[in-house]
Write a protein that holds these residues in place. Structure first.
Motif, PDB file in Angstrom:
ATOM      1  N   ASP A 165     -11.907 -23.084  18.241  1.00 39.59           N
ATOM      2  CA  ASP A 165     -10.724 -22.236  18.416  1.00 39.59           C
ATOM      3  C   ASP A 165      -9.421 -23.014  18.440  1.00 39.59           C
ATOM      4  OD1 ASP A 165     -12.598 -20.292  18.574  1.00 39.59           O
ATOM      5  OD2 ASP A 165     -12.277 -19.761  20.668  1.00 39.59           O
ATOM      6  N   GLY A 166      -9.505 -24.333  18.588  1.00 43.63           N
ATOM      7  CA  GLY A 166      -8.303 -25.158  18.534  1.00 43.63           C
ATOM      8  C   GLY A 166      -7.519 -25.270  19.822  1.00 43.63           C
ATOM      9  N   LEU A 167      -8.124 -24.906  20.960  1.00 39.38           N
ATOM     10  CA  LEU A 167      -7.424 -25.041  22.235  1.00 39.38           C
ATOM     11  C   LEU A 167      -7.360 -26.508  22.649  1.00 39.38           C
ATOM     12  CD1 LEU A 167      -7.918 -21.934  22.402  1.00 39.38           C
ATOM     13  CD2 LEU A 167      -8.352 -22.259  24.845  1.00 39.38           C
ATOM     14  N   ALA A 168      -6.316 -26.870  23.391  1.00 39.07           N
ATOM     15  CA  ALA A 168      -6.288 -28.170  24.042  1.00 39.07           C
ATOM     16  C   ALA A 168      -7.316 -28.145  25.171  1.00 39.07           C
ATOM     17  CB  ALA A 168      -4.898 -28.455  24.605  1.00 39.07           C
ATOM     18  N   PRO A 169      -7.938 -29.275  25.493  1.00 40.35           N
ATOM     19  CA  PRO A 169      -8.954 -29.283  26.554  1.00 40.35           C
ATOM     20  C   PRO A 169      -8.466 -28.692  27.874  1.00 40.35           C
ATOM     21  CG  PRO A 169      -9.049 -31.327  25.349  1.00 40.35           C
ATOM     22  CD  PRO A 169      -7.844 -30.589  24.828  1.00 40.35           C
ATOM     23  N   ARG A 170      -7.232 -28.998  28.232  1.00 42.64           N
ATOM     24  CA  ARG A 170      -6.711 -28.447  29.498  1.00 42.64           C
ATOM     25  C   ARG A 170      -6.581 -26.929  29.412  1.00 42.64           C
ATOM     26  NH1 ARG A 170      -3.252 -29.636  33.856  1.00 42.64           N
ATOM     27  NH2 ARG A 170      -4.039 -28.187  35.430  1.00 42.64           N
ATOM     28  N   ASP A 171      -6.184 -26.408  28.265  1.00 42.51           N
ATOM     29  CA  ASP A 171      -6.069 -24.961  28.098  1.00 42.51           C
ATOM     30  C   ASP A 171      -7.439 -24.297  28.110  1.00 42.51           C
ATOM     31  OD1 ASP A 171      -3.308 -25.067  27.969  1.00 42.51           O
ATOM     32  OD2 ASP A 171      -3.259 -25.229  25.786  1.00 42.51           O
ATOM     33  N   ALA A 172      -8.431 -24.978  27.561  1.00 46.87           N
ATOM     34  CA  ALA A 172      -9.793 -24.451  27.607  1.00 46.87           C
ATOM     35  C   ALA A 172     -10.278 -24.373  29.053  1.00 46.87           C
ATOM     36  CB  ALA A 172     -10.728 -25.329  26.774  1.00 46.87           C
ATOM     37  N   ALA A 173      -9.955 -25.396  29.838  1.00 42.74           N
ATOM     38  CA  ALA A 173     -10.324 -25.389  31.257  1.00 42.74           C
ATOM     39  C   ALA A 173      -9.619 -24.255  31.991  1.00 42.74           C
ATOM     40  CB  ALA A 173      -9.979 -26.737  31.896  1.00 42.74           C
ATOM     41  N   LYS A 174      -8.332 -24.058  31.699  1.00 42.80           N
ATOM     42  CA  LYS A 174      -7.580 -22.978  32.335  1.00 42.80           C
ATOM     43  C   LYS A 174      -8.179 -21.611  31.979  1.00 42.80           C
ATOM     44  CE  LYS A 174      -3.029 -25.250  32.609  1.00 42.80           C
ATOM     45  NZ  LYS A 174      -2.744 -25.016  34.037  1.00 42.80           N
ATOM     46  N   ARG A 175      -8.576 -21.445  30.709  1.00 45.09           N
ATOM     47  CA  ARG A 175      -9.168 -20.174  30.289  1.00 45.09           C
ATOM     48  C   ARG A 175     -10.450 -19.912  31.065  1.00 45.09           C
ATOM     49  NH1 ARG A 175     -10.910 -18.812  24.076  1.00 45.09           N
ATOM     50  NH2 ARG A 175      -8.633 -18.643  23.773  1.00 45.09           N
ATOM     51  N   TRP A 176     -11.258 -20.958  31.194  1.00 43.57           N
ATOM     52  CA  TRP A 176     -12.522 -20.782  31.914  1.00 43.57           C
ATOM     53  C   TRP A 176     -12.275 -20.463  33.386  1.00 43.57           C
ATOM     54  CZ3 TRP A 176     -15.405 -22.722  35.932  1.00 43.57           C
ATOM     55  CH2 TRP A 176     -16.763 -22.347  35.948  1.00 43.57           C
ATOM     56  N   VAL A 177     -11.332 -21.168  34.003  1.00 42.52           N
ATOM     57  CA  VAL A 177     -11.042 -20.946  35.421  1.00 42.52           C
ATOM     58  C   VAL A 177     -10.488 -19.540  35.651  1.00 42.52           C
ATOM     59  CG1 VAL A 177      -9.529 -21.641  37.338  1.00 42.52           C
ATOM     60  CG2 VAL A 177     -10.746 -23.377  35.998  1.00 42.52           C
ATOM     61  N   SER A 178      -9.707 -19.036  34.704  1.00 43.82           N
ATOM     62  CA  SER A 178      -9.147 -17.693  34.878  1.00 43.82           C
ATOM     63  C   SER A 178     -10.233 -16.631  34.926  1.00 43.82           C
ATOM     64  CB  SER A 178      -8.164 -17.384  33.743  1.00 43.82           C
ATOM     65  OG  SER A 178      -8.842 -17.248  32.509  1.00 43.82           O
ATOM     66  N   ALA A 179     -11.352 -16.902  34.226  1.00 43.57           N
ATOM     67  CA  ALA A 179     -12.462 -15.951  34.229  1.00 43.57           C
ATOM     68  C   ALA A 179     -13.510 -16.281  35.286  1.00 43.57           C
ATOM     69  CB  ALA A 179     -13.128 -15.917  32.850  1.00 43.57           C
ATOM     70  N   ASN A 180     -13.446 -17.516  35.803  1.00 42.21           N
ATOM     71  CA  ASN A 180     -14.426 -17.969  36.806  1.00 42.21           C
ATOM     72  C   ASN A 180     -13.679 -18.725  37.908  1.00 42.21           C
ATOM     73  OD1 ASN A 180     -17.179 -17.601  35.147  1.00 42.21           O
ATOM     74  ND2 ASN A 180     -15.622 -18.461  33.788  1.00 42.21           N
ATOM     75  N   PRO A 181     -12.984 -18.010  38.776  1.00 38.53           N
ATOM     76  CA  PRO A 181     -12.153 -18.677  39.790  1.00 38.53           C
ATOM     77  C   PRO A 181     -12.929 -19.709  40.600  1.00 38.53           C
ATOM     78  CG  PRO A 181     -11.761 -16.321  39.784  1.00 38.53           C
ATOM     79  CD  PRO A 181     -12.941 -16.557  38.898  1.00 38.53           C
TER      80      PRO A 181
END
Length: 286
Positions: free
Chosen positions: A266-282
């Protein structure tokens, strides 16, 4: 009198500035990670916790052979992550006495060799099968991989020798991860037969159909747990509450693979991928 007051004011300013600077330095945590995307997304999760608790995070990235010594020397405070007991055993042995395990990040971390699923399963199911004359005649004998100091490639050289693949003409070639992935993509596009040192969690497992080869000698071990390693000085830099939160990070092979897929597909930066995951899995409720 005025000059005396000025000297006192300057002295007080210097003390306050030094104290403020000292406090600021204590709030800086140096995070180390190996320069592969699946490590970077896990490092992003750790960074989320630290920054939420008010710490400034400085990230240092390097090869396996670079980053473990930096942890041992205290040049990084925390490493995300080390694979134990087998994957990073030689590297960990050199820093074990000055580090401690902060927490376990995910289990079932594994190293293995795989082939694309278009390589017939009735011909190639195990590493021993690579020596079959009809297989060796078609297989790319350049077994490309990542950095030479990684557990993946150290083990790959041992596998080549243990299974007699050198006599069949196979070479183990360490290199850059980008070249390793490019070679795999090109092979798939050409339907070329190749064997690939691989691991989980890794995005290729989700994006492509690959088959893991049996390795009966068990050179890669039975599987590892990815742990968060801290330099012994870290205990004095983090609050007990933050250490508990770091210890409480619970991921999975599927979670890390998904984040790695977001980065590489998907082309996300690693930090953005982590943020996306955390937003769905607090990671925390507050």
């Amino acid at each position: 009198m005025l000059k005396h007051f000025a000297r006192l004011s300057f002295a007080l300013f210097a003390v306050l500035t030094t104290a403020t600077s000292s406090v600021a330095e204590e709030r800086v945590i140096r995070l180390g990670q190996v320069g592969l995307s699946f490590y970077a997304v896990v490092g992003g999760i750790v960074q989320e916790v630290l920054e939420h608790d008010g710490y400034k995070v400085e990230v240092t990235t390097g090869s396996h052979g670079d980053i473990f010594p930096k942890l041992g020397a205290g040049e990084v405070d925390i490493l995300a992550a080390a694979w134990l007991p087998d994957g990073h055993a030689p590297l960990y042995a050199k820093v074990k006495d000055v580090t401690y395990i902060v927490g376990e990040l995910y289990g079932d971390a594994r190293l293995y060799w795989a082939v694309p699923d278009y390589v017939p399963a009735d011909l190639v199911r195990s590493i021993d099968d690579l020596k079959k004359p009809d297989v060796a005649a078609r297989m790319d004998k350049r077994i490309r991989g990542i950095g030479a100091t990684s557990g993946l490639m150290v083990g790959a050289s041992k596998i080549r020798e243990a299974y007699g693949l050198d006599a069949a003409g196979y070479e183990v070639i360490p290199g850059e991860a980008t070249d390793w992935i490019a070679n795999f993509k090109q092979a798939v596009a050409e339907q070329r037969w190749l064997v690939m040192p691989l691991w989980q969690p890794q995005w290729i497992n989700a994006a492509y159909k690959v088959r893991v080869l049996d390795e009966p000698k068990g050179i890669y071990g039975k599987g590892d747990t990815a742990v968060l390693l801290g330099h012994e000085s870290l205990k004095g830099k983090l609050s007990p509450e933050t250490l508990d939160r770091l210890k409480g990070i619970t991921l999975s092979i599927d979670a890390v693979t998904q984040m790695d897929l977001w980065v590489n597909v998907d082309g996300l930066a690693p930090r953005d991928a982590a943020k996306r995951w955390v937003s769905a899995n607090p990671l925390r409720k507050d």
